[in-house]
Design a protein around this motif. Structure first.
Motif, mmCIF file in Angstrom:
data_model
loop_
_atom_site.group_PDB
_atom_site.id
_atom_site.type_symbol
_atom_site.label_atom_id
_atom_site.label_comp_id
_atom_site.label_asym_id
_atom_site.label_seq_id
_atom_site.Cartn_x
_atom_site.Cartn_y
_atom_site.Cartn_z
ATOM 1 N N VAL A 142 8.406 -0.952 12.517
ATOM 2 C CA VAL A 142 7.382 -1.848 13.218
ATOM 3 C C VAL A 142 6.161 -1.196 13.431
ATOM 4 O O VAL A 142 5.986 0.148 13.705
ATOM 5 C CB VAL A 142 7.800 -2.194 14.715
ATOM 6 N N THR A 143 4.689 -1.557 12.938
ATOM 7 C CA THR A 143 3.526 -0.925 13.121
ATOM 8 C C THR A 143 2.436 -1.836 14.012
ATOM 9 O O THR A 143 2.476 -2.807 14.119
ATOM 10 C CB THR A 143 3.074 -0.501 11.643
ATOM 11 N N TRP A 144 1.621 -0.738 14.557
ATOM 12 C CA TRP A 144 0.399 -1.335 15.230
ATOM 13 C C TRP A 144 -0.511 -0.070 15.267
ATOM 14 O O TRP A 144 -0.504 0.779 14.902
ATOM 15 C CB TRP A 144 1.078 -1.641 16.702
ATOM 16 N N GLY A 145 -1.788 -0.810 15.821
ATOM 17 C CA GLY A 145 -2.952 0.072 16.085
ATOM 18 C C GLY A 145 -3.897 -0.468 14.694
ATOM 19 O O GLY A 145 -3.988 -1.556 14.391
ATOM 20 N N ASP A 152 -1.511 -2.263 10.260
ATOM 21 C CA ASP A 152 -1.114 -3.328 9.347
ATOM 22 C C ASP A 152 -0.273 -2.992 8.178
ATOM 23 O O ASP A 152 -0.815 -2.580 7.093
ATOM 24 C CB ASP A 152 -2.218 -4.335 8.987
ATOM 25 N N SER A 153 1.138 -3.412 8.156
ATOM 26 C CA SER A 153 1.987 -3.030 6.993
ATOM 27 C C SER A 153 2.391 -4.168 6.464
ATOM 28 O O SER A 153 3.305 -3.941 5.464
ATOM 29 C CB SER A 153 3.006 -2.368 7.750
ATOM 30 N N ALA A 173 -2.811 7.305 6.764
ATOM 31 C CA ALA A 173 -1.724 6.541 6.004
ATOM 32 C C ALA A 173 -0.326 7.068 6.362
ATOM 33 O O ALA A 173 -0.085 7.962 7.147
ATOM 34 C CB ALA A 173 -1.909 6.990 4.365
ATOM 35 N N PHE A 174 0.646 6.067 5.958
ATOM 36 C CA PHE A 174 2.207 6.473 6.434
ATOM 37 C C PHE A 174 2.922 6.509 5.048
ATOM 38 O O PHE A 174 2.519 6.029 3.988
ATOM 39 C CB PHE A 174 2.559 5.288 7.262
ATOM 40 N N GLY A 187 -1.712 2.033 3.955
ATOM 41 C CA GLY A 187 -2.587 2.878 4.891
ATOM 42 C C GLY A 187 -3.539 2.773 3.964
ATOM 43 O O GLY A 187 -3.906 2.135 2.963
ATOM 44 N N VAL A 188 -4.755 3.709 4.277
ATOM 45 C CA VAL A 188 -6.150 4.118 3.537
ATOM 46 C C VAL A 188 -5.475 4.424 2.032
ATOM 47 O O VAL A 188 -4.822 5.470 1.868
ATOM 48 C CB VAL A 188 -6.813 4.925 3.978
ATOM 49 N N ALA A 189 -6.015 3.601 0.978
ATOM 50 C CA ALA A 189 -5.343 3.986 -0.336
ATOM 51 C C ALA A 189 -5.831 5.234 -0.843
ATOM 52 O O ALA A 189 -4.882 6.054 -1.293
ATOM 53 C CB ALA A 189 -6.180 2.780 -1.322
ATOM 54 N N THR A 190 -7.101 5.766 -0.742
ATOM 55 C CA THR A 190 -7.613 6.936 -1.184
ATOM 56 C C THR A 190 -6.903 8.047 -0.313
ATOM 57 O O THR A 190 -6.971 9.299 -0.817
ATOM 58 C CB THR A 190 -9.081 7.091 -1.030
#
Length: 461
Positions: A142-145, A152-153, A173-174, A187-190
């Motif tokens: 479960v993700t949030w924030g 948002d996953s 990122a995760f 998460g952030v791709a870079t």
């Protein structure tokens, strides 16, 4: 009781909770006890004490003095999955019933949007600078924030519905390890949220992941390491690639570099040279015997098997140890703030160095740090130490929790674990309650959820 060829032990936390118990062959080493302790808290490291004596993983069980009793004390240290302090501005606490309580900055501290999913079954929470991810007992996540940072996953949702065993993070990122050894990132791709460029290397065999600010390292079961994310932050390890093909057992990050311990006790570093990615100045000291590495934002400190410490990276931030004579033996733990280090010695004393304003100067509480300390925890600018009597000593930047006078009466006894985020601390007491201090907006003020933190808390992230 066990026969003469076997020894019965109970592994017990400071709270009195028994982590494990049983009989072990006297021919074994104490690493078997460590393995049992780690099963209780995956991703966490610990110290084992027999009386006042520390048990090393290489200690033969037959060498232990049984006149000291059957109780082995387990002292939990910070998570090895996050060797530096958390960058989050909020906290999440897991209760005994598997529910989660969050507080602090709304980007993660407010979990109301997914509250029904956090009422039971949560076994781990992982957080980055603005988002959270919770692993449930059924292997779902479960993700949030903040959506961009991984809150948002949805893009990988089908892969997070089952089979996840642990989640790791860097700043934005995760990365989740699944039961089949594959890895899922978002998460952030870079910053490593997109690992598609090396997807074939992440489909099996992943056993551990470490993140720094903008990159990740994954250790595989064959001892090789795979890196991705920001190239200047260690995501590109091509310069040391031949050294990362086998034998890697642990990886630690600074803000923009990594240090890997190999099975032979040597260390490999890469990433931003100014933040410890270049260890050539101490290379001869890192060829063998290293058992633990800790990073702060700008430097690294390595503990060797003889209890000595080797430092490198930004000189003013702990890379050049001004207290070197006190770090030549008996060091059992090193903890970092943003630009300082604190070392715990076997006699329970503490040595600090690095930027004074980040906790490198502990002279104001020096008399309280000469004995009896069992754990140290750091955030960006300060430190908190638990003593064997359950009291807590703090130092460093007052606004970041270095001054805990507002909650002093609650920290004089009964504290069994201290956790930190970037600007605050949270302490679990033996009765399952939580005490917080530091920056109010980052979770130092937990009054909004106080009634939920009076009992039953088993872990804080």
């Amino acid at each position: 009781m066990a026969s003469s060829s076997e020894i019965y032990f109970e592994l017990v936390e400071l709270s009195g909770r028994i982590v494990a118990k049983g009989t072990w062959s006297a021919t074994l080493l104490a690493n078997r006890l460590y393995q049992c302790a780690h099963l209780a808290k995956p991703g966490h490291r610990c110290r084992l004490l027999h009386g006042s004596r520390e048990i090393k993983p290489i200690t033969p069980l037959a060498a232990l003095d049984l006149s000291l009793g059957i109780c082995i004390q387990v002292v939990w240290l910070f998570s090895c999955a996050a060797a530096r302090h958390s960058q989050s501005q909020a906290f999440a606490a897991i209760k005994a019933d598997g529910s989660v309580v969050t507080w602090g900055d709304a980007r993660g501290g407010d979990s109301s949007a997914i509250a029904p999913l956090l009422t039971e079954g949560v076994v781990q929470v992982c957080l980055n600078i603005r988002a959270f991810a919770a692993v449930k007992a059924d292997g779902s996540v479960v993700t949030w924030g903040d959506a961009v940072c991984g809150g948002d996953s949805s893009s990988v949702a089908p892969l997070l519905m089952e089979g996840v065993v642990q989640v790791f993070s860097n700043n934005q990122a995760f990365a989740a390890i699944k039961v089949d050894g594959s890895l899922v990132t978002w998460g952030v791709a870079t910053c490593g949220g997109d690992s598609s460029a090396l997807a074939p290397l992440l489909t099996e065999g992943i056993v551990q992941v470490c993140g720094n600010m903008r990159a990740f390292v994954a250790i595989k079961a064959d001892g090789s390491a795979v890196t991705w994310g920001g190239s200047g932050s260690g995501g590109d390890s091509s310069a040391v690639a031949p050294l990362l093909t086998e034998g890697i057992v642990q990886v630690c990050g600074s803000s923009t570099a990594f240090a890997a311990i190999k099975a032979d006790g040597s260390v490999v570093t890469w990433g931003d040279a100014g933040c410890g990615g270049n260890s050539s100045a101490v290379a001869t000291l890192l060829t063998d015997g290293v058992v633990q590495v800790c990073g702060n934002a700008m430097a690294f400190a390595a503990i060797k098997a003889d209890g000595s410490v080797v430092t490198w990276g930004h000189a003013g931030c702990g890379g050049d140890s001004s207290v070197a004579p006190r770090l030549m033996e008996s060091v059992v733990q090193v903890c970092g703030s943003r630009m300082a280090f604190a070392a715990l010695k076997a006699d329970g004393s503490v040595v600090t160095w690095g930027q004074a304003g980040c906790g490198g100067d502990s002279s104001a509480v020096a008399s309280l740090l000469t004995q009896g300390v069992v754990q140290i925890c750091g955030n960006a600018m300060s430190f908190a130490a638990i003593k064997s009597d359950g009291s807590v000593v703090t130092w460093g930047d007052a606004g970041f929790g270095g001054n805990s006078s507002a909650v002093t009466p609650l920290l004089t006894q009964g504290v069994i674990q201290v956790y930190s985020n970037i600007q605050a601390f949270a302490a679990i007491k033996a009765d399952g309650s939580v005490v917080t201090w530091g920056s109010a907006s980052c979770g130092g003020d937990s009054s909004a959820v106080a009634q939920l933190l009076t009992e039953g808390i088993v872990q804080v992230f």
